[in-house]
Design an enzyme around this catalytic site. Sequence first.
Site, PDB file in Angstrom:
ATOM      1  N   LYS A   1      47.921  29.339  61.144  1.00 26.52           N
ATOM      2  CA  LYS A   1      47.061  30.200  61.921  1.00 26.52           C
ATOM      3  C   LYS A   1      46.810  29.632  63.309  1.00 26.52           C
ATOM      4  O   LYS A   1      46.308  30.303  64.201  1.00 26.52           O
ATOM      5  CB  LYS A   1      45.711  30.339  61.212  1.00 26.52           C
ATOM      6  CG  LYS A   1      45.794  30.913  59.834  1.00 26.52           C
ATOM      7  CD  LYS A   1      44.430  30.785  59.126  1.00 26.52           C
ATOM      8  CE  LYS A   1      44.637  30.565  57.669  1.00 26.52           C
ATOM      9  NZ  LYS A   1      43.399  30.137  56.992  1.00 26.52           N
TER      10      LYS A   1
ATOM     11  N   GLU B   1      53.782  27.452  68.726  1.00 27.43           N
ATOM     12  CA  GLU B   1      52.980  26.527  67.910  1.00 27.43           C
ATOM     13  C   GLU B   1      51.718  26.116  68.663  1.00 27.43           C
ATOM     14  O   GLU B   1      51.707  26.097  69.897  1.00 27.43           O
ATOM     15  CB  GLU B   1      53.807  25.258  67.638  1.00 27.43           C
ATOM     16  CG  GLU B   1      54.370  25.158  66.238  1.00 27.43           C
ATOM     17  CD  GLU B   1      53.328  24.793  65.182  1.00 27.43           C
ATOM     18  OE1 GLU B   1      52.164  25.234  65.290  1.00 27.43           O
ATOM     19  OE2 GLU B   1      53.689  24.083  64.242  1.00 27.43           O
ATOM     20  N   ASP B   2      50.691  25.746  67.928  1.00 29.43           N
ATOM     21  CA  ASP B   2      49.510  25.206  68.587  1.00 29.43           C
ATOM     22  C   ASP B   2      49.764  23.784  69.088  1.00 29.43           C
ATOM     23  O   ASP B   2      49.454  23.443  70.216  1.00 29.43           O
ATOM     24  CB  ASP B   2      48.281  25.252  67.652  1.00 29.43           C
ATOM     25  CG  ASP B   2      48.525  24.613  66.285  1.00 29.43           C
ATOM     26  OD1 ASP B   2      49.646  24.147  66.005  1.00 29.43           O
ATOM     27  OD2 ASP B   2      47.578  24.583  65.473  1.00 29.43           O
TER      28      ASP B   2
ATOM     29  N   ASP C   1      53.050  17.614  66.572  1.00 28.68           N
ATOM     30  CA  ASP C   1      52.477  16.327  66.187  1.00 28.68           C
ATOM     31  C   ASP C   1      53.607  15.457  65.636  1.00 28.68           C
ATOM     32  O   ASP C   1      54.389  14.901  66.399  1.00 28.68           O
ATOM     33  CB  ASP C   1      51.351  16.596  65.192  1.00 28.68           C
ATOM     34  CG  ASP C   1      50.539  15.369  64.847  1.00 28.68           C
ATOM     35  OD1 ASP C   1      50.483  14.437  65.656  1.00 28.68           O
ATOM     36  OD2 ASP C   1      49.939  15.335  63.755  1.00 28.68           O
TER      37      ASP C   1
ATOM     38  N   PHE D   1      42.611  13.551  67.366  1.00 22.11           N
ATOM     39  CA  PHE D   1      42.580  14.783  66.583  1.00 22.11           C
ATOM     40  C   PHE D   1      41.765  15.815  67.357  1.00 22.11           C
ATOM     41  O   PHE D   1      40.607  15.572  67.694  1.00 22.11           O
ATOM     42  CB  PHE D   1      41.982  14.550  65.196  1.00 22.11           C
ATOM     43  CG  PHE D   1      42.232  15.723  64.291  1.00 22.11           C
ATOM     44  CD1 PHE D   1      43.433  15.841  63.592  1.00 22.11           C
ATOM     45  CD2 PHE D   1      41.285  16.727  64.166  1.00 22.11           C
ATOM     46  CE1 PHE D   1      43.681  16.938  62.782  1.00 22.11           C
ATOM     47  CE2 PHE D   1      41.526  17.830  63.351  1.00 22.11           C
ATOM     48  CZ  PHE D   1      42.720  17.938  62.659  1.00 22.11           C
ATOM     49  N   VAL D   2      42.402  16.949  67.642  1.00 20.08           N
ATOM     50  CA  VAL D   2      41.746  17.951  68.487  1.00 20.08           C
ATOM     51  C   VAL D   2      41.513  19.256  67.731  1.00 20.08           C
ATOM     52  O   VAL D   2      42.249  19.589  66.800  1.00 20.08           O
ATOM     53  CB  VAL D   2      42.553  18.222  69.776  1.00 20.08           C
ATOM     54  CG1 VAL D   2      42.509  17.043  70.711  1.00 20.08           C
ATOM     55  CG2 VAL D   2      43.994  18.599  69.460  1.00 20.08           C
TER      56      VAL D   2
ATOM     57  N   ARG E   1      38.111  26.786  65.130  1.00 26.81           N
ATOM     58  CA  ARG E   1      39.198  27.521  65.804  1.00 26.81           C
ATOM     59  C   ARG E   1      38.673  28.337  66.982  1.00 26.81           C
ATOM     60  O   ARG E   1      39.394  28.641  67.915  1.00 26.81           O
ATOM     61  CB  ARG E   1      39.887  28.478  64.829  1.00 26.81           C
ATOM     62  CG  ARG E   1      40.667  27.801  63.717  1.00 26.81           C
ATOM     63  CD  ARG E   1      41.601  28.804  63.044  1.00 26.81           C
ATOM     64  NE  ARG E   1      42.059  28.372  61.740  1.00 26.81           N
ATOM     65  CZ  ARG E   1      43.121  27.590  61.529  1.00 26.81           C
ATOM     66  NH1 ARG E   1      43.820  27.145  62.542  1.00 26.81           N
ATOM     67  NH2 ARG E   1      43.479  27.258  60.309  1.00 26.81           N
TER      68      ARG E   1
HETATM   69  P1  IMP Z   1      53.354  18.406  62.549  1.00 27.23           P
HETATM   70  O1  IMP Z   1      54.169  19.008  61.455  1.00 27.23           O
HETATM   71  O2  IMP Z   1      52.839  17.041  62.200  1.00 27.23           O
HETATM   72  O3  IMP Z   1      54.022  18.440  63.905  1.00 27.23           O
HETATM   73  O4  IMP Z   1      52.004  19.210  62.634  1.00 27.23           O
HETATM   74  C1  IMP Z   1      51.913  20.466  63.108  1.00 27.23           C
HETATM   75  C2  IMP Z   1      50.667  21.130  62.600  1.00 27.23           C
HETATM   76  O5  IMP Z   1      49.662  20.209  62.187  1.00 27.23           O
HETATM   77  C3  IMP Z   1      50.039  21.928  63.710  1.00 27.23           C
HETATM   78  O6  IMP Z   1      50.563  23.214  63.752  1.00 27.23           O
HETATM   79  C4  IMP Z   1      48.581  21.888  63.358  1.00 27.23           C
HETATM   80  O7  IMP Z   1      48.251  22.947  62.491  1.00 27.23           O
HETATM   81  C5  IMP Z   1      48.380  20.579  62.637  1.00 27.23           C
HETATM   82  N1  IMP Z   1      47.863  19.536  63.540  1.00 27.23           N
HETATM   83  C6  IMP Z   1      48.502  18.470  64.051  1.00 27.23           C
HETATM   84  N2  IMP Z   1      47.711  17.744  64.852  1.00 27.23           N
HETATM   85  C7  IMP Z   1      46.532  18.379  64.871  1.00 27.23           C
HETATM   86  C8  IMP Z   1      45.278  18.135  65.563  1.00 27.23           C
HETATM   87  O8  IMP Z   1      45.090  17.196  66.342  1.00 27.23           O
HETATM   88  N3  IMP Z   1      44.296  19.039  65.308  1.00 27.23           N
HETATM   89  C9  IMP Z   1      44.427  20.113  64.476  1.00 27.23           C
HETATM   90  N4  IMP Z   1      45.581  20.378  63.837  1.00 27.23           N
HETATM   91  C10 IMP Z   1      46.607  19.516  64.035  1.00 27.23           C
HETATM   92 MG    MG Z   2      45.974  23.514  61.055  1.00 31.47          MG
END
Ligand code: IMP
Ligand code: MG
Length: 191
Positions: free
Chosen positions: A56, A112-113, A116, A165-166, A178
């Site tokens: 989301k 994507e938001d 990470d 962490f944001v 959100r």
């Molecule tokens: P990844 O698979 O580790 O790249 O993570 C991607 C997903 O993890 C993002 O789409 C977010 O939903 C969540 N995520 C990663 N870092 C953060 C953060 O700092 N705050 C909130 N959600 C995060």
């Molecule tokens: Mg999330």
Amino acid sequence: MSARILTRAPRPSTNRDKKLKVLIRRAAIQKRVREVARQIANDFKGERVHLIGVLKGACIFLSDLVREIDLETSIDFIAVSSYGKGKESSGQVRLLKDLDSSIADLNVILVEDILDTGLTISYLLRVLEQRKPKVLRIAALLDKPSRRLKDVKGDYVGFTIPNEFVVGYGLDYGERFRNLKDVCVLSLPPE
Ligand code: IMP
Ligand code: MG
């Protein structure tokens, strides 16, 4: 209850909520979203772009971005789960909701938001490449490159941020925050 109260997000950095600290203000986000949209419009001049929001977290970024793209557009959503309720990824990505329509021969931008570890996006790239889009690019509001486990790069990145962490502007912690208009660092007391 008045509409004003219903639409107002909790104010970060008040005495009531000291654990939130503004990292990127709403005005800076708006300005950058417009720049990213202009870049996309330039790259795909005269063509249609199909934006796929990763639910989301990307829903707010996508809704602002698509309205600033001066091209023919269409949108779809996909949902995956890699995170539990907390801050750490489980490392395993699961498809929760698939696309509604085919992406064959389309100019697809995966929205994507945040990038990470890169696990989510690399899983999605693998799944979507098989469906033969004409182009497949990545737009991410935020990028935390210091945490990367997979070698993935955003084509359109709003802001590169440090390893914090944001929350806010679509990003959550256990489904909360959100609706914050700014992107804020969330610090929690040690468990
Ligand atoms: P990844 O698979 O580790 O790249 O993570 C991607 C997903 O993890 C993002 O789409 C977010 O939903 C969540 N995520 C990663 N870092 C953060 C953060 O700092 N705050 C909130 N959600 C995060
Ligand atoms: Mg999330």
